[in-house]
Design a protein around this motif. Structure first.
Motif, PDB file in Angstrom:
ATOM      1  N   SER A 219       0.835  -1.366   0.000  1.00  0.00           N
ATOM      2  CA  SER A 219       0.016   0.052   0.020  1.00  0.00           C
ATOM      3  C   SER A 219       0.846   1.152  -0.019  1.00  0.00           C
ATOM      4  O   SER A 219       1.726   1.171   0.987  1.00  0.00           O
ATOM      5  N   ALA A 220       0.637   1.976  -1.064  1.00  0.00           N
ATOM      6  CA  ALA A 220       1.577   3.216  -1.183  1.00  0.00           C
ATOM      7  C   ALA A 220       1.141   4.057  -2.432  1.00  0.00           C
ATOM      8  O   ALA A 220       0.131   3.892  -2.857  1.00  0.00           O
ATOM      9  N   LEU A 221       1.697   5.178  -2.564  1.00  0.00           N
ATOM     10  CA  LEU A 221       1.662   5.979  -3.795  1.00  0.00           C
ATOM     11  C   LEU A 221       2.684   5.390  -4.721  1.00  0.00           C
ATOM     12  O   LEU A 221       3.794   5.613  -4.394  1.00  0.00           O
ATOM     13  N   TYR A 222       2.176   5.164  -5.761  1.00  0.00           N
ATOM     14  CA  TYR A 222       3.353   4.762  -6.907  1.00  0.00           C
ATOM     15  C   TYR A 222       3.458   5.934  -7.942  1.00  0.00           C
ATOM     16  O   TYR A 222       2.421   6.432  -8.561  1.00  0.00           O
ATOM     17  N   LEU A 223       4.662   6.410  -8.030  1.00  0.00           N
ATOM     18  CA  LEU A 223       5.057   7.338  -9.008  1.00  0.00           C
ATOM     19  C   LEU A 223       5.753   7.026 -10.153  1.00  0.00           C
ATOM     20  O   LEU A 223       6.367   6.361 -10.010  1.00  0.00           O
ATOM     21  N   CYS A 224       5.482   7.652 -11.336  1.00  0.00           N
ATOM     22  CA  CYS A 224       6.084   7.637 -12.387  1.00  0.00           C
ATOM     23  C   CYS A 224       6.871   8.771 -12.753  1.00  0.00           C
ATOM     24  O   CYS A 224       6.037   9.781 -12.569  1.00  0.00           O
ATOM     25  N   ALA A 225       8.068   8.756 -13.126  1.00  0.00           N
ATOM     26  CA  ALA A 225       8.734   9.956 -13.667  1.00  0.00           C
ATOM     27  C   ALA A 225       9.307   9.801 -15.145  1.00  0.00           C
ATOM     28  O   ALA A 225       9.728   8.547 -15.351  1.00  0.00           O
ATOM     29  N   SER A 226       9.356  10.872 -15.947  1.00  0.00           N
ATOM     30  CA  SER A 226       9.921  10.482 -17.155  1.00  0.00           C
ATOM     31  C   SER A 226      11.088  11.443 -17.490  1.00  0.00           C
ATOM     32  O   SER A 226      11.266  12.594 -16.694  1.00  0.00           O
ATOM     33  N   SER A 227      12.034  10.943 -18.192  1.00  0.00           N
ATOM     34  CA  SER A 227      13.197  11.927 -18.382  1.00  0.00           C
ATOM     35  C   SER A 227      13.740  11.640 -19.903  1.00  0.00           C
ATOM     36  O   SER A 227      13.367  10.646 -20.603  1.00  0.00           O
ATOM     37  N   LEU A 228      14.614  12.369 -20.448  1.00  0.00           N
ATOM     38  CA  LEU A 228      15.422  12.169 -21.661  1.00  0.00           C
ATOM     39  C   LEU A 228      16.703  11.688 -21.531  1.00  0.00           C
ATOM     40  O   LEU A 228      17.586  12.422 -20.939  1.00  0.00           O
ATOM     41  N   ALA A 229      16.978  10.468 -21.741  1.00  0.00           N
ATOM     42  CA  ALA A 229      18.073   9.669 -21.680  1.00  0.00           C
ATOM     43  C   ALA A 229      19.268  10.365 -22.318  1.00  0.00           C
ATOM     44  O   ALA A 229      19.453  11.014 -23.462  1.00  0.00           O
ATOM     45  N   PHE A 230      20.381  10.500 -21.419  1.00  0.00           N
ATOM     46  CA  PHE A 230      21.736  11.173 -21.740  1.00  0.00           C
ATOM     47  C   PHE A 230      21.504  12.680 -22.301  1.00  0.00           C
ATOM     48  O   PHE A 230      22.505  13.053 -22.966  1.00  0.00           O
ATOM     49  N   GLY A 231      20.637  13.264 -21.773  1.00  0.00           N
ATOM     50  CA  GLY A 231      20.660  14.571 -22.015  1.00  0.00           C
ATOM     51  C   GLY A 231      21.712  15.340 -21.222  1.00  0.00           C
ATOM     52  O   GLY A 231      22.053  14.856 -20.266  1.00  0.00           O
ATOM     53  N   PRO A 232      21.850  16.570 -21.473  1.00  0.00           N
ATOM     54  CA  PRO A 232      22.795  17.237 -20.564  1.00  0.00           C
ATOM     55  C   PRO A 232      22.731  17.390 -19.113  1.00  0.00           C
ATOM     56  O   PRO A 232      23.525  17.511 -18.637  1.00  0.00           O
ATOM     57  N   GLN A 233      21.578  17.567 -18.899  1.00  0.00           N
ATOM     58  CA  GLN A 233      20.873  17.484 -17.394  1.00  0.00           C
ATOM     59  C   GLN A 233      19.742  16.622 -17.297  1.00  0.00           C
ATOM     60  O   GLN A 233      18.594  17.371 -17.461  1.00  0.00           O
ATOM     61  N   GLU A 234      20.228  15.198 -17.302  1.00  0.00           N
ATOM     62  CA  GLU A 234      18.705  14.549 -17.228  1.00  0.00           C
ATOM     63  C   GLU A 234      18.033  14.713 -15.744  1.00  0.00           C
ATOM     64  O   GLU A 234      18.392  14.482 -14.793  1.00  0.00           O
ATOM     65  N   THR A 235      16.771  15.284 -16.063  1.00  0.00           N
ATOM     66  CA  THR A 235      16.255  15.693 -14.919  1.00  0.00           C
ATOM     67  C   THR A 235      14.663  14.715 -14.975  1.00  0.00           C
ATOM     68  O   THR A 235      14.004  14.620 -16.059  1.00  0.00           O
ATOM     69  N   GLN A 236      14.327  14.374 -13.988  1.00  0.00           N
ATOM     70  CA  GLN A 236      13.038  13.478 -13.874  1.00  0.00           C
ATOM     71  C   GLN A 236      11.720  14.494 -13.597  1.00  0.00           C
ATOM     72  O   GLN A 236      11.712  15.294 -12.673  1.00  0.00           O
ATOM     73  N   TYR A 237      10.674  14.260 -14.389  1.00  0.00           N
ATOM     74  CA  TYR A 237       9.451  14.987 -13.914  1.00  0.00           C
ATOM     75  C   TYR A 237       8.569  13.789 -13.694  1.00  0.00           C
ATOM     76  O   TYR A 237       8.395  12.855 -14.181  1.00  0.00           O
ATOM     77  N   PHE A 238       7.723  14.326 -12.550  1.00  0.00           N
ATOM     78  CA  PHE A 238       6.845  13.256 -12.013  1.00  0.00           C
ATOM     79  C   PHE A 238       5.500  13.506 -12.372  1.00  0.00           C
ATOM     80  O   PHE A 238       4.956  14.410 -12.703  1.00  0.00           O
ATOM     81  N   GLY A 239       4.761  12.216 -12.440  1.00  0.00           N
ATOM     82  CA  GLY A 239       3.214  12.337 -12.577  1.00  0.00           C
ATOM     83  C   GLY A 239       2.496  12.373 -11.358  1.00  0.00           C
ATOM     84  O   GLY A 239       3.145  12.370 -10.370  1.00  0.00           O
ATOM     85  N   PRO A 240       1.083  12.416 -11.355  1.00  0.00           N
ATOM     86  CA  PRO A 240       0.351  12.745 -10.104  1.00  0.00           C
ATOM     87  C   PRO A 240       0.258  11.367  -9.331  1.00  0.00           C
ATOM     88  O   PRO A 240       0.107  11.610  -7.831  1.00  0.00           O
ATOM     89  N   GLY A 241       0.689  10.205  -9.652  1.00  0.00           N
ATOM     90  CA  GLY A 241       0.901   8.927  -8.892  1.00  0.00           C
ATOM     91  C   GLY A 241      -0.525   8.357  -9.016  1.00  0.00           C
ATOM     92  O   GLY A 241      -1.697   8.869  -9.483  1.00  0.00           O
ATOM     93  N   THR A 242      -0.326   6.888  -8.480  1.00  0.00           N
ATOM     94  CA  THR A 242      -1.470   6.072  -8.421  1.00  0.00           C
ATOM     95  C   THR A 242      -1.474   5.548  -6.821  1.00  0.00           C
ATOM     96  O   THR A 242      -0.433   5.156  -6.678  1.00  0.00           O
ATOM     97  N   ARG A 243      -2.372   5.789  -6.334  1.00  0.00           N
ATOM     98  CA  ARG A 243      -2.659   5.380  -4.852  1.00  0.00           C
ATOM     99  C   ARG A 243      -3.094   4.159  -4.739  1.00  0.00           C
ATOM    100  O   ARG A 243      -4.453   3.992  -5.065  1.00  0.00           O
ATOM    101  N   LEU A 244      -2.395   2.956  -4.248  1.00  0.00           N
ATOM    102  CA  LEU A 244      -2.882   1.701  -3.965  1.00  0.00           C
ATOM    103  C   LEU A 244      -2.996   1.324  -2.878  1.00  0.00           C
ATOM    104  O   LEU A 244      -2.108   1.442  -1.764  1.00  0.00           O
ATOM    105  N   LEU A 245      -4.292   0.889  -2.435  1.00  0.00           N
ATOM    106  CA  LEU A 245      -4.515   0.429  -1.044  1.00  0.00           C
ATOM    107  C   LEU A 245      -4.850  -1.250  -0.973  1.00  0.00           C
ATOM    108  O   LEU A 245      -5.470  -1.746  -1.812  1.00  0.00           O
ATOM    109  N   VAL A 246      -4.042  -1.795  -0.179  1.00  0.00           N
ATOM    110  CA  VAL A 246      -4.044  -3.413  -0.291  1.00  0.00           C
ATOM    111  C   VAL A 246      -4.882  -3.854   0.961  1.00  0.00           C
ATOM    112  O   VAL A 246      -4.288  -3.459   2.121  1.00  0.00           O
ATOM    113  N   LEU A 247      -5.950  -4.550   0.834  1.00  0.00           N
ATOM    114  CA  LEU A 247      -6.752  -4.832   2.082  1.00  0.00           C
ATOM    115  C   LEU A 247      -6.406  -6.227   2.342  1.00  0.00           C
ATOM    116  O   LEU A 247      -6.223  -7.006   1.367  1.00  0.00           O
TER     117      LEU A 247
END
Lengths: 114, 113
Positions: free
Chosen positions: A86-114
């Motif tokens: 159970s957690a917030l799962y975040l996805c981040a994207s970036s451009l590989a091998f760019g001069p300053q590879e910076t990750q940008y995040f999505g809003p996430g998926t909140r998963l609850l396991v009962l």
């Protein structure tokens, strides 16, 4: 310019089930990383995909697997769910091998396991 | 393996007060450093980043951070906070040549009007 999108936003599962989360990267990005953020913690790196291959992996069990498609979108699969998944799962994207590879995040998926 | 330590888990300030959030990292090689912010109900956003050059970097919304290599620190500062700065702040380190991030546990900042 579309940012990182994730689906679904929320999900409830029971122990032992399997789940698939989806991510579309920011326009122009080719690399997708997945993170798990437990309550009160910082995001923890799960794995990263580039050119449809797993490029790096964090300290997560094999129950966590992923896939990247030719259009750079990605899926995170978790098998045999545990309560501790159970957690917030975040996805981040970036451009590989760019001069300053910076990750940008999505809003996430909140998963609850009962 | 690298690690990040954020000194305070919660900080409470009044509007117009000055802010400094501490961040120390542990890694033997060259690193890139980031501060991300998560406003209530919103996703993680990049506040500022350091790759090389001037160790004092400026970000959005009046934030700045200073990289002190000898202290393995990358502290975040703002001279005068606003109520809208209420958010959780995360420091992250990225070893040079890699793209993955290692985050600290975050600091929750509450600014009272």
């Amino acid at each position: 310019d579309a940012g990182v999108t994730q689906s679904p936003t929320h999900l409830i599962k029971t122990r032992g089930q399997q789940v698939t989360l989806r991510c579309s990267p920011k326009s122009g990005h080719d690399t997708v990383s997945w993170y798990q953020q437990a309550l009160g913690q910082g995001p923890q790196f799960i794995f990263q995909y580039y050119e449809e291959e797993e490029r790096q992996r964090g300290n997560f069990p094999d129950r966590f697997s992923g896939h990247q498609f030719p259009n750079y979108s990605s899926e995170l699969n978790v098998n045999a769910l545990l309560l501790g998944d159970s957690a917030l799962y975040l996805c981040a994207s970036s451009l590989a091998f760019g001069p300053q590879e910076t990750q940008y995040f999505g809003p996430g998926t909140r998963l609850l396991v009962l | 393996a690298q690690s990040v330590s954020q000194h305070n888990h919660h900080v409470i300030l009044s509007e117009a007060a000055s802010l400094e959030l501490g961040c120390n990292y542990s890694y033997g090689g060259t690193v890139n450093l980031f501060w991300y912010v998560q406003y209530p109900g919103q996703h993680l956003q990049l506040l500022l980043k350091y790759f090389s050059g001037d160790p004092l970097v400026k970000g959005i919304k009046g934030f700045e951070a200073e990289f002190i290599k000898s202290k393995f620190s990358f502290n975040l500062r703002k001279p005068s906070v606003q109520w809208s700065d209420t958010a959780e702040y995360f420091c992250a380190v990225q070893p040079s040549g890699y793209s993955t991030l290692t985050f600290g546990k975050g600091t929750m900042l509450l600014v009272s009007p």
